[in-house]
Design an enzyme around this catalytic site. Sequence first.
Site, PDB file in Angstrom:
ATOM      1  N   ALA A 252      59.593  12.214  34.358  1.00  0.00           N
ATOM      2  CA  ALA A 252      61.021  12.053  34.046  1.00  0.00           C
ATOM      3  C   ALA A 252      61.443  10.615  33.763  1.00  0.00           C
ATOM      4  O   ALA A 252      62.627  10.358  33.556  1.00  0.00           O
ATOM      5  CB  ALA A 252      61.916  12.643  35.140  1.00  0.00           C
ATOM      6  N   ALA A 253      60.495   9.694  33.701  1.00  0.00           N
ATOM      7  CA  ALA A 253      60.871   8.317  33.347  1.00  0.00           C
ATOM      8  C   ALA A 253      61.475   8.275  31.946  1.00  0.00           C
ATOM      9  O   ALA A 253      62.481   7.604  31.704  1.00  0.00           O
ATOM     10  CB  ALA A 253      59.655   7.398  33.430  1.00  0.00           C
ATOM     11  N   GLY A 254      60.857   9.001  31.025  1.00  0.00           N
ATOM     12  CA  GLY A 254      61.381   9.062  29.667  1.00  0.00           C
ATOM     13  C   GLY A 254      62.740   9.725  29.605  1.00  0.00           C
ATOM     14  O   GLY A 254      63.587   9.370  28.770  1.00  0.00           O
ATOM     15  N   ASP A 255      62.974  10.689  30.486  1.00  0.00           N
ATOM     16  CA  ASP A 255      64.269  11.375  30.509  1.00  0.00           C
ATOM     17  C   ASP A 255      65.353  10.466  31.078  1.00  0.00           C
ATOM     18  O   ASP A 255      66.499  10.493  30.623  1.00  0.00           O
ATOM     19  CB  ASP A 255      64.165  12.661  31.336  1.00  0.00           C
ATOM     20  CG  ASP A 255      63.174  13.642  30.746  1.00  0.00           C
ATOM     21  OD1 ASP A 255      62.999  13.643  29.506  1.00  0.00           O
ATOM     22  OD2 ASP A 255      62.562  14.400  31.514  1.00  0.00           O
TER      23      ASP A 255
END
Length: 303
Positions: A252-255
């Site tokens: 979820a870093a990209g999210d």
Amino acid sequence: MTTPSGVLVIGSITADVTTFSQRLPRPGETILGDDLTLVLGGKGANQAVAAALAGADTQMVGCVGTDAFAELTRGGLAASGVDVTSVRTVDGPTGVAHIRVDASGENDIVMVPLANDHLGLADVDAGVAGAVGRASVLLTQLETPVDVMVRATRAARAAGMVAILDPAPAAPLDDAVWAELDVVTPNETEATTLTGIPVVDVASAEQAGRWFVERGVAHAVVTLAAKGVVVVDADGARHFAAPAVEAVDTTAAGDAFAGYLGAGLASGLTLDAALPRAMAAGALAVTRRGASPSLPSGRTPPP
């Protein structure tokens, strides 16, 4: 007339089952793990939560099932401040993602769409119509049918919104799609898959970014994890260094990045002004376990 400052997210909603172990098993191998979590996930839902935590008025368009995971997902979105009026319940199971995380924070993911495959063009049209006057930015991804993403970007831009695509998981797209986008945000793997250019550093990220711009995308934002972000657009190429952190779980870093980027643009920031805060949010997300639980709250801005 006041410019809308909200974010519309059209995309996936899943229940994330995450296992943690010292290393990932080899094919055919069984290993013992250290922990397990069950939380709200899905790239669409995660980005909606991130945008809401960043302070944006956020609306979610997606589908959940009729199983026990429906309340976990819908309730998790609502508890984070996301408007779930346009989250539709369909017969059958809610989407599920199985995530495995090793001791270094790296992960692999199998996402089973299930209810997400029921998200249709009528949902998109109703969602965009309901966001007019509230949202100025659309966030969408590729965990739902491609025709849904295409309809969403076209409808949102026709309504005056900025259309942002996180092309994950990477899938072949018709070249005509790129001209429908204001911003595309692939990571190294996705940029490599979509462009055919091996993205391993800043120079190759610039090459991949130009590939997108040549096909009509206004701004290509290639994310390189610890190596930062490369932006390519009509003004040229720019590199933004990433904050240094110790990764616990990269899920979820990209999210987090996408949600904060969308919220920043919706608030009136330029792309270059919105990027540092989005990068800080992504960096903070990798320091905590889980998908939605790792998303930072912008009510106290990230450093």
